[in-house]
Scaffold this motif. Structure first.
Motif, PDB file in Angstrom:
ATOM      1  N   LYS A  57     -11.964  30.992   0.314  1.00 51.69           N
ATOM      2  CA  LYS A  57     -12.709  30.479  -0.828  1.00 51.69           C
ATOM      3  C   LYS A  57     -12.008  30.781  -2.134  1.00 51.69           C
ATOM      4  O   LYS A  57     -12.090  30.014  -3.097  1.00 51.69           O
ATOM      5  CB  LYS A  57     -14.118  31.086  -0.841  1.00 51.69           C
ATOM      6  N   LYS A  58     -11.311  31.927  -2.201  1.00 45.04           N
ATOM      7  CA  LYS A  58     -10.728  32.350  -3.456  1.00 45.04           C
ATOM      8  C   LYS A  58      -9.365  31.711  -3.730  1.00 45.04           C
ATOM      9  O   LYS A  58      -8.783  31.936  -4.788  1.00 45.04           O
ATOM     10  CB  LYS A  58     -10.604  33.880  -3.487  1.00 45.04           C
ATOM     11  N   LEU A  59      -8.845  30.920  -2.773  1.00 40.56           N
ATOM     12  CA  LEU A  59      -7.519  30.317  -2.932  1.00 40.56           C
ATOM     13  C   LEU A  59      -7.623  28.796  -2.980  1.00 40.56           C
ATOM     14  O   LEU A  59      -8.570  28.201  -2.478  1.00 40.56           O
ATOM     15  CB  LEU A  59      -6.607  30.723  -1.779  1.00 40.56           C
ATOM     16  N   THR A  60      -6.597  28.170  -3.565  1.00 41.41           N
ATOM     17  CA  THR A  60      -6.516  26.712  -3.540  1.00 41.41           C
ATOM     18  C   THR A  60      -6.093  26.263  -2.138  1.00 41.41           C
ATOM     19  O   THR A  60      -5.282  26.927  -1.491  1.00 41.41           O
ATOM     20  CB  THR A  60      -5.498  26.205  -4.568  1.00 41.41           C
ATOM     21  N   ALA A 171       0.882  35.315   1.298  1.00 40.41           N
ATOM     22  CA  ALA A 171       1.747  34.974   0.167  1.00 40.41           C
ATOM     23  C   ALA A 171       0.960  34.327  -0.959  1.00 40.41           C
ATOM     24  O   ALA A 171       1.151  34.637  -2.139  1.00 40.41           O
ATOM     25  CB  ALA A 171       2.879  34.055   0.628  1.00 40.41           C
ATOM     26  N   ARG A 172       0.036  33.422  -0.602  1.00 40.27           N
ATOM     27  CA  ARG A 172      -0.746  32.745  -1.639  1.00 40.27           C
ATOM     28  C   ARG A 172      -1.686  33.720  -2.340  1.00 40.27           C
ATOM     29  O   ARG A 172      -1.902  33.641  -3.550  1.00 40.27           O
ATOM     30  CB  ARG A 172      -1.523  31.570  -1.032  1.00 40.27           C
ATOM     31  N   GLU A 176      -1.207  33.866  -6.266  1.00 40.95           N
ATOM     32  CA  GLU A 176      -2.180  33.202  -7.140  1.00 40.95           C
ATOM     33  C   GLU A 176      -3.455  33.993  -7.342  1.00 40.95           C
ATOM     34  O   GLU A 176      -4.236  33.684  -8.237  1.00 40.95           O
ATOM     35  CB  GLU A 176      -2.512  31.803  -6.622  1.00 40.95           C
ATOM     36  N   TYR A 177      -3.682  35.036  -6.547  1.00 39.74           N
ATOM     37  CA  TYR A 177      -4.921  35.795  -6.715  1.00 39.74           C
ATOM     38  C   TYR A 177      -4.676  37.185  -7.297  1.00 39.74           C
ATOM     39  O   TYR A 177      -5.319  37.584  -8.252  1.00 39.74           O
ATOM     40  CB  TYR A 177      -5.662  35.906  -5.382  1.00 39.74           C
ATOM     41  N   VAL A 178      -3.731  37.927  -6.717  1.00 37.70           N
ATOM     42  CA  VAL A 178      -3.406  39.245  -7.272  1.00 37.70           C
ATOM     43  C   VAL A 178      -2.497  39.087  -8.479  1.00 37.70           C
ATOM     44  O   VAL A 178      -2.647  39.781  -9.485  1.00 37.70           O
ATOM     45  CB  VAL A 178      -2.742  40.135  -6.197  1.00 37.70           C
ATOM     46  N   GLY A 179      -1.532  38.167  -8.391  1.00 35.56           N
ATOM     47  CA  GLY A 179      -0.648  37.915  -9.520  1.00 35.56           C
ATOM     48  C   GLY A 179       0.595  38.776  -9.546  1.00 35.56           C
ATOM     49  O   GLY A 179       1.179  39.004 -10.600  1.00 35.56           O
ATOM     50  N   ASN A 180       1.044  39.263  -8.369  1.00 39.57           N
ATOM     51  CA  ASN A 180       2.219  40.138  -8.333  1.00 39.57           C
ATOM     52  C   ASN A 180       3.462  39.468  -7.753  1.00 39.57           C
ATOM     53  O   ASN A 180       4.573  39.939  -7.952  1.00 39.57           O
ATOM     54  CB  ASN A 180       1.920  41.409  -7.531  1.00 39.57           C
ATOM     55  N   SER A 181       3.316  38.405  -6.980  1.00 37.13           N
ATOM     56  CA  SER A 181       4.444  37.611  -6.473  1.00 37.13           C
ATOM     57  C   SER A 181       5.449  38.438  -5.672  1.00 37.13           C
ATOM     58  O   SER A 181       6.660  38.292  -5.826  1.00 37.13           O
ATOM     59  CB  SER A 181       5.170  36.902  -7.637  1.00 37.13           C
ATOM     60  N   VAL A 182       4.940  39.306  -4.810  1.00 32.72           N
ATOM     61  CA  VAL A 182       5.816  40.091  -3.941  1.00 32.72           C
ATOM     62  C   VAL A 182       6.192  39.295  -2.698  1.00 32.72           C
ATOM     63  O   VAL A 182       7.317  39.389  -2.215  1.00 32.72           O
ATOM     64  CB  VAL A 182       5.120  41.418  -3.535  1.00 32.72           C
TER      65      VAL A 182
END
Length: 817
Positions: A57-60, A171-172, A176-182
């Motif tokens: 629900k929290k992701l596109t 990964a998403r 897009e949710y945490v915003g860290n792009s690891v």
């Protein structure tokens, strides 16, 4: 209007609403959807199950797993998460064709997933197992060369490529949710896998682990410790910052038949937990006392005769704040909590002129929105709020502007301004300077209509503020605060951008100003509050949101606070440091002074308490203990480790057995419960929205306004500074209740961690992991150096609960290396 008329109006309203929606028939059930809404969302809203694996629900939506397929009435098979409603449509979710399709999809997904369920941490709560059962995959009809076990270890986590079905959730979520792009998706057909960027900052929040449906991403903290189905789930809320995120402690009896916490989880499909929320807990109860350390020896009446003030920690419950107020009133002593006092006065001044905004309003920002974060170490103090700002930037194009004296690469933003230490008033003046035209326009508008008394008050404020800012030497302020003219010009362009509309009018951005502790703990905080109020008055759709840490708002409402003089002696600390202490430190020394007065006593750690707090959104939030067992309670239910009611209840002549019996006596809660017919703590929901008027902080009549200093004098120092961060969010590891085990380093007791940049180490000749004696104000602390790759400049961040003074910056002084 009669009840019948109301019912008719209600039905007419429903009919009008339906006219604005599009009809969707799902399995012949009549449903209604908004234009652009996905078929999957429509089905969920009408309680119709469509199986999914990659969707959260929290992701596109991405349509990676294809499990959510539905059949249109013309026989077409489409992915419901990526199919959007544009016209009336009929679909089916459980046809024979779909069952066969999902069976084949599931079989393909299982090609890369060997049957290692017997030793997999996910076994018993594995979504892949659930979907295999649901889609009736009895045998594996397909064959592929099994991938070699490729284990990637990173930050207490392991990625096992052989178990990965490439749903891309991890990964998403990270991006897009945490915003860290690891994490990222490395596409390569059969050899596709998840990539790990070891140079990127990983918060170690384990969000990737929590959303993984198969166990391909797992945490080394939990591996081989327990079967998932053996764990008892105890719901509560996070105790580490004012966001109060929902969570549940997962508990079971260990080999010694004593309860332990094995992990913390949440509803990962829709929500998020930070590093502290997921990992910062007491695994066992450390509040248990040994035989000769009975708490009953602490006579509160005798202690109160030796003190003249209470000092409150910010992370106390509503009930504890209420008891502290009763204690102070009966003993006729003062209450210290400078953080709450400054927050109260700052908020009151802003509320006096323009009202104070809520963090809830951030959710309403659209593409023209701007968020200015003033003087907050938000990345670690409120990690989830920082993630929310990152999501607003990614999904809605909201512009984030970070203005702080601590230089960090993690503050990803459209504009980051780093200013000199103690230049908060200068920064406020520079921010005000870009709105001079709007101030003059507002003055002209008010002068044409002075019919309201309120307008007279506002007009006086605007005129005095305009005259003051016009007298300031802005070039001097920029030079001394180390802010460039180009940065101010860019700030001006972002805040005053005029967006043309079809009507040939213009629309300026909505602005939210988040004010951190650096600004409202500044010695000029009252003047800063007035300056920001003027900006909000003159700029349409601008609101000020003072950031409330821990439970400071409740302390502000319940306690009559006095400015803290910084004294250590003759003060009783409640979850705070002082000469006499009531704190949850598990190995607190039990000593008596020359007058035989016991000077310290342990209190139940917040994790094991039942009580209530106010969160940053204005909700009344219930806290529940992570578990109860004989470590805390005896067979007669006499508390071995006391709460504040046990310590002071007799002195206050309170006829209560449990501290939550006081909840209904707290003024703002009492009124709330009476309005809704609620009787006691148990009748409250876990989170309930309080009346904003009940939470409003009034302006103290003793506070003098319009005291604009003729010129801004910037502070001076050594050029190397220590910044005392708020012990909130991820920094809460250093609170007293975690001091015993987490802050022992090479058999030496530590008082905190000092985060520094490589540049700082070079300039001060320090080494990573070195232990030094640091003088912070009048206190000497033993701290461990932690060199980080993301910090820059000559301001180090101190995480410690031992500093009494609420000042945010100190000159760097080392006594002994």
């Amino acid at each position: 209007m009669t009840q019948a008329d109301i019912a008719i109006k209600h039905e007419e309203s429903k009919a009008e609403t339906k006219d604005l929606l599009i009809q969707v028939l799902i399995d012949d059930k009549e449903c209604y959807a908004r234009v652009g809404e996905s078929l999957l969302s429509v089905a969920r809203n009408h309680n119709i199950n469509i199986p999914t694996l990659c969707d959260l629900k929290k992701l596109t939506p991405t349509g990676a797993c294809r499990m959510c397929v539905v059949e249109e009435d013309n026989g077409n098979i489409v992915a419901s998460c990526k199919s959007f409603v544009t016209k009336p449509i009929r679909i089916y979710t459980q046809t024979e064709k779909l069952q066969k399709f999902r069976n084949q999809i599931m079989s393909f997904l299982c090609i890369n997933h060997p049957l290692e369920c017997g030793v997999c941490d996910k076994s018993g709560e594995c979504e892949l197992q659930d979907k295999v059962l649901e889609s009736k995959v009895a045998i594996q009809p397909f064959f592929a060369v099994q991938k070699q076990n490729d284990y990637v270890h990173f930050h207490n986590k392991v990625y096992n490529e052989a178990l990965c079905i490439m749903c891309e959730r991890c990964a998403r979520t990270c991006n897009e949710y945490v915003g860290n792009s690891v994490l990222s998706v490395l596409a390569g057909g059969f050899h596709s896998k998840i990539g790990v960027d070891f140079n990127a900052y990983c918060e170690d929040c384990d969000e990737c682990v929590s959303v993984c449906p198969t166990g391909a991403m797992f945490s080394t903290r939990f591996t081989y410790t327990s079967n998932a189905w053996e764990l008892e789930k105890n719901e509560s809320h996070c105790i580490h910052c004012s966001l109060r995120c929902p969570l549940h402690y997962e508990v079971k009896h260990n080999i010694d038949s004593k309860k332990e916490i094995y992990r913390i989880k949440n509803e990962a499909h829709a929500m998020q937990l930070c590093h502290a929320g997921r990992h910062n807990f007491l695994r066992q109860n450390l509040g248990m006392l040994q035989g000769d350390c009975a708490t009953k020896g602490f006579a509160i009446s005798e202690v109160l005769s030796h003190i003249n003030a209470l000092r409150l920690g910010t992370n106390i419950t509503n009930e504890e704040a209420y008891l502290a107020a009763l204690l102070a009133q009966k003993a006729n002593i003062k209450i210290y909590c400078d953080e709450a006092l400054h927050y109260k006065e700052f908020s009151s001044i802003c509320n006096y002129y323009v009202g104070v905004g809520s963090a809830n309003s951030l959710k309403d920002l659209q593409h023209d929105g701007v968020v200015i974060i003033l003087g907050s170490y938000l990345y670690d103090e409120m990690p989830i709020l920082r993630s929310d700002l990152s999501k607003l930037a990614l999904k809605k194009g909201v512009k984030n502007i970070w203005i702080s004296s601590v230089a960090e690469e993690r503050f990803q933003s459209d504009l980051a301004i780093t200013y000199e230490v103690s230049s908060e008033l200068a920064i406020s003046a520079l921010l005000l300077s870009i709105f001079v035209k709007q101030i003059q326009d507002k003055i002209n508008t008010l002068e044409s209509n002075l019919s309201l008394h309120h307008n007279t008050k506002i007009l006086a404020l605007l005129k005095s503020t305009l005259a003051w800012i016009q007298e300031q030497d802005l070039a001097y302020l920029m030079a001394e605060s180390n802010v460039s003219e180009s940065e101010i010009a860019l700030l001006d362009a972002m805040c005053n951008y005029n967006k043309p509309l079809e009507s040939k009018a213009t629309q300026t951005p909505h602005i939210k100003i988040l004010v951190g502790q650096d600004f409202y703990l500044s010695k000029h905080y009252r003047l800063i509050a007035q300056i920001l109020s003027v900006i909000a008055l003159c700029k349409n759709d601008c609101s000020i949101i003072p950031l409330c840490y821990d439970n400071m708002h409740a302390i502000s409402l319940l306690c009559d606070l006095t400015p803290d003089d910084g004294s250590y002696c003759d003060v009783l600390g409640i979850r705070a440091n002082a000469d006499f202490s009531i704190t949850p430190a598990p190995f607190l020394p039990f000593v008596a002074d020359s007058k035989n007065v016991q000077k310290s006593i342990p209190i139940v750690p917040l994790q094991f308490m039942e009580g209530s707090v106010i969160d940053i959104y204005g909700n009344l939030v219930k806290l529940y203990p992570s578990f109860r067992d004989n470590d805390i309670y005896s067979s007669t239910q006499d508390c071995i480790c006391d709460d504040l009611l046990d310590i002071c209840g007799t002195y206050l002549e309170l006829d209560c057995e449990y501290i939550v019996e006081l909840t209904s006596e707290i003024p703002f809660v009492k009124e709330f419960m009476c309005q809704r017919g609620l009787q006691d703590f148990d009748s409250l929901e876990s989170k309930m929205r309080l009346d904003p008027l009940a939470l409003q902080l009034g302006l103290d009549s003793n506070i003098e306004l319009f005291e604009y200093c003729p010129e801004i004098i910037l502070g001076e120092g050594s050029g190397i500074f220590i910044y005392k961060a708020a012990l909130s969010g991820n920094l809460s590891f250093y609170r007293n209740e975690y001091k015993s085990k987490n802050l022992i380093y090479n058999d030496k007791e530590l008082h905190g961690i000092l985060k520094v940049s490589k540049q700082f180490c070079i300039a001060t000749k320090l080494q990573d992991n070195e232990i030094i004696s640091l003088q912070v104000g009048s206190v000497v602390l033993s701290v461990r150096i932690m060199q980080t790759s993301f910090m820059k400049g000559m301001v180090a961040v101190l995480a410690s609960d031992c500093v009494i003074d609420s000042i945010k910056y100190f000159d760097y002084k080392v006594l002994k290396a």
